[in-house]
Design an enzyme around this catalytic site. Structure first.
Site, PDB file in Angstrom:
ATOM      1  CD  GLU A  95      -2.993  -0.793   0.002  1.00 40.60           C
ATOM      2  OE1 GLU A  95      -3.387   0.367  -0.259  1.00 40.60           O
ATOM      3  OE2 GLU A  95      -3.316  -1.784  -0.680  1.00 40.60           O
ATOM      4  CB  SER A 367     -52.518 -16.613  44.754  1.00 42.64           C
ATOM      5  OG  SER A 367     -53.935 -16.574  44.669  1.00 42.64           O
TER       6      SER A 367
END
Length: 723
Positions: A95, A367
């Site tokens: 690169e 309950s």
């Protein structure tokens, strides 16, 4: 008559010199301004925030197993110093070979590229350095315009002045896109080779470096031949740059791609827990999901993988989810009772991230709220104990009437039995006695805040309901000496640099006394043994309470079904029902199903972890005696005996119960009020002193419960007579 054109006066030499000098000055100033703009203008192009790369947040167990990931860009940043030299060389060789020589822009490469563009009459070659590529990827659009190239150069020069070469290269390698939704070399290495970046070989590093030009075009997964050719070009470039010997280059070029593709998928059985941890991070640590997707945090959670898998597998059994149609859902959570750590969480039968997590959805608790809102608070008053008598009658409370599920009423019932048998009428009566505001103080201490003010609260008739997490929090108070603690999914959090930023240290809140907690434990254990929670099979210690709510649109059917309970080791809460309740969606069974499912989970956990067999009474509390069942006395007989100080005595004998705690009271009938002549405890004989041989008397026996201080049904009368 036409006037002849007059010739323009010739510019004098001195005037020409002045004009040329002016243009020269202008050009110089313009050039200097341009140079200064390029040199210093980069600070307006560079965005410092974009230099902080998005990083993947991982959610993992204490053993280091990753169970979830959050990311915007799937990236795990690494330090340049941790990478092998040949990996860094591969990127530089292909690169930007002059990376360590230029100042951000390589003029030689620029001139070469411009020349080739002019020859081709179009833009055919780039001349971007690694620094320019970094600037483009971070700050600029990916178009090929001269303005963009100018900005790119400005940003590159600025970066070179602000950062070191190694910092630039580290940022470049970490921000790079490698295709397949992969960012950064570490995640690329894990994806393509199933190893960390610091383990990459020369050939592997060259392959990854080759992807910089076209990550999709050179994908080793989609285009292996192109990828191999590109990798070899990188290796050639490394040799040409003096980074690799010819022999080494040939050796590496002779290798295959060497991919080791192990598709990493997050376990489906852990998705509910992951979501719960994400919610906790947002609520308690101010880490929103957007922050987590970018921040690269490491969240260590309290999940027990074995228990989580067991719960998930049991939730796949349709037998526990009875419904009139498909789609019955459920939610389950288990917490270590000592620490408050959530060890398992199921937010749905086949939960996926983004779905509705039913652990955080409020439902009518039925309950299951009775121990939390009524019985626990009542026992905190000295006037109530397990054998206090409650009114069990159908009463009207300003228009509100509570009915027992079987519509049968005992008149009076002990607090103990009212809880075990889940008597609605007695529960509402008790809440009315202690007061709603008084009861809600205890709920608040359990981190349960409800707006309701009516007596329907006693039966779970709430305007908003409770979540399984809230029910879990409440029941922990009974399992842990009356102390509440918020359930914790997260143990600790590290930032992207590995610094510890959060360590869980939850605080406990005193709600009930240790005595009340133990009393409730013993009563709720009885509810599992022979009360409403007796369904299913689990042979070790378990206390708990069931709950169910009637469907408002499908009469006679159930809308929500619950079981909440605890062992000496863990606290659990489980709900089943439909997400949407209408005439077409109702359960065909009630609380027996979540009860059986909870016990099935506990059985499997016990096989692997050997859960505690029995509850151990704390030293500083009194034990709770089990209820006494008064018998019906039969076979009462009377006879005379002779001898002793009194020559003649009477003897009564009868058949009673097996409980030695039963007291038998003996009465003699009289014309006015019957006389109690004595009593015995745990025996079925009684001696009558001072009887008259020639006088007839009639006697009967009544069983007496010393716990409730109530008498039972009297026996038949027997006559003591000589004739």
């Amino acid at each position: 008559m036409t006037r002849a054109k007059q010739p323009k006066p010739r510019m004098s030499f001195s005037h020409l010199l002045k004009r040329l000098f002016g243009w020269a000055v202008f050009i110089i100033i313009f050039a200097l301004l341009g140079y200064a703009t390029i040199l210093f203008g980069g600070k307006w192009v560079v965005d410092d925030e974009k230099m902080v790369l998005d990083a993947t947040t991982t959610i993992e167990t204490a053993d280091g197993d990753v169970i979830g990931e959050l990311y915007q860009e799937n990236r795990v940043p690494v330090d340049l110093g941790d990478l092998p030299e040949h990996v860094k060389n591969a990127f530089i060789a292909i690169e930007d070979r002059r990376f360590y020589e230029h100042a951000g822009v390589d003029l030689k490469s620029v001139m070469r590229a411009v020349f080739r563009d002019i020859i081709a009459m179009e833009k055919v070659e780039g001349a971007s350095t690694i620094t320019q590529q970094l600037a483009k990827n971070l700050f600029l659009y990916n178009d090929k315009t001269w303005l963009r190239k100018t900005k790119e150069a400005m940003a590159a020069i600025y970066l070179e002045r602000k950062l070191t070469k190694n910092e630039i290269l580290e940022l470049y390698i970490n921000q790079m896109y490698f295709g397949h939704n992969i960012y950064g070399i570490e995640r690329a290495s894990q994806t393509f080779f199933s190893k960390h970046a610091h383990e990459l070989t020369v050939a592997e590093g060259a392959l990854l470096a080759g992807l910089a030009k076209s990550p999709n075009g050179y994908s080793p997964i989609d285009h292996p031949k192109k990828a191999l050719k590109r990798r070899n070009i990188v290796l050639q470039a490394m040799e040409e740059s003096g980074m690799l010997s010819t022999e080494k280059r040939l050796q590496e070029q002779g290798k295959t791609l060497g991919l080791d593709l192990k598709k990493k998928e997050m376990p489906t059985w852990a998705a509910s827990y992951t979501d719960l941890a994400i919610k906790e991070a947002a609520e308690q640590n101010n880490l929103s999901i957007n922050v987590l997707k970018r921040g690269g945090y490491r969240i260590v959670v309290n999940m027990d993988e074995q228990i989580q898998k067991i719960a998930y597998e049991q939730f796949q059994d349709d037998a526990y989810f009875p419904g009139n149609t498909e789609g019955v859902e459920g939610a389950f959570v288990m917490m270590d009772q000592a620490s408050g750590n959530v060890v398992a969480a199921i937010g749905g039968r086949n939960y996926e991230l983004g779905d509705l997590n039913r652990l955080t959805v409020s439902r009518q608790p039925g309950s299951t709220i009775k121990p939390l809102a009524v019985y626990g608070p009542a026992l905190m008053r000295e006037s109530y104990h397990p054998y206090s008598l409650l009114v069990d009658q159908k009463l009207d409370y300003d228009g509100y009437t509570a009915k027992n599920y079987d519509d049968e009423y005992a008149g009076t019932i002990t607090l103990y039995d009212a809880l075990v048998q889940s008597k609605n009428a007695a529960t509402v009566w008790l809440l009315d006695e202690i007061g709603v505001s008084y009861a809600k103080k205890f709920l608040k201490q359990m981190h349960i805040n409800i707006p309701d003010q009516g007596l329907a609260m006693a039966l779970g008739g709430l305007s908003e309901g409770l979540t399984p997490m809230e029910v879990l929090t409440g029941y922990r108070t009974f399992a842990h000496a009356g102390k509440a603690i918020k359930p914790q999914t997260i143990d600790r959090i590290y930032d992207r640099d590995g610094a510890l930023i959060f360590q869980a240290n939850p605080e406990e809140t005193d709600v009930f006394s240790p005595q009340v907690a133990w009393t409730m434990t013993k009563m709720l254990e009885r509810a599992v043994e022979e009360g409403t929670a007796q369904f299913g099979d689990y042979g070790k210690a378990l206390a708990g309470k069931t709950g169910s709510t009637q469907h408002p649109l499908a009469k006679g059917n159930v809308k929500d079904a619950w079981f909440a309970g605890f062992t000496p080791d863990f606290v659990t809460a489980l709900w089943i029902g439909y997400d949407r309740s209408d005439r077409e969606h109702y359960l065909l069974g009630g609380s027996e199903y979540p009860t059986k499912l909870t016990k099935a989970i506990l059985r499997e956990v016990d096989k692997r972890k050997k859960l505690t067999a029995a509850f151990e009474k704390p030293d500083d509390v009194a034990d709770v005696p089990s209820p006494i069942e008064l018998p019906k006395i039969t076979n009462l007989k009377a006879s005379y005996t002779f001898g002793g100080f009194s020559l003649v005595k009477g003897k009564l004998s009868w058949t009673g119960g097996d409980d030695d705690r039963i007291v038998y009271r003996v009465y003699r009938e009289t014309a006015d009020i019957d006389e109690r002549v004595g009593e015995v405890k745990g025996e079925t004989e009684f001696t009558l002193d001072n009887v008259h041989l020639f006088q007839s008397d009639r006697y009967y026996v009544v069983p007496y419960d010393p716990l409730t201080q109530m008498e039972g049904e009297r026996s038949e009368t027997v006559e003591l007579s000589w004739s």
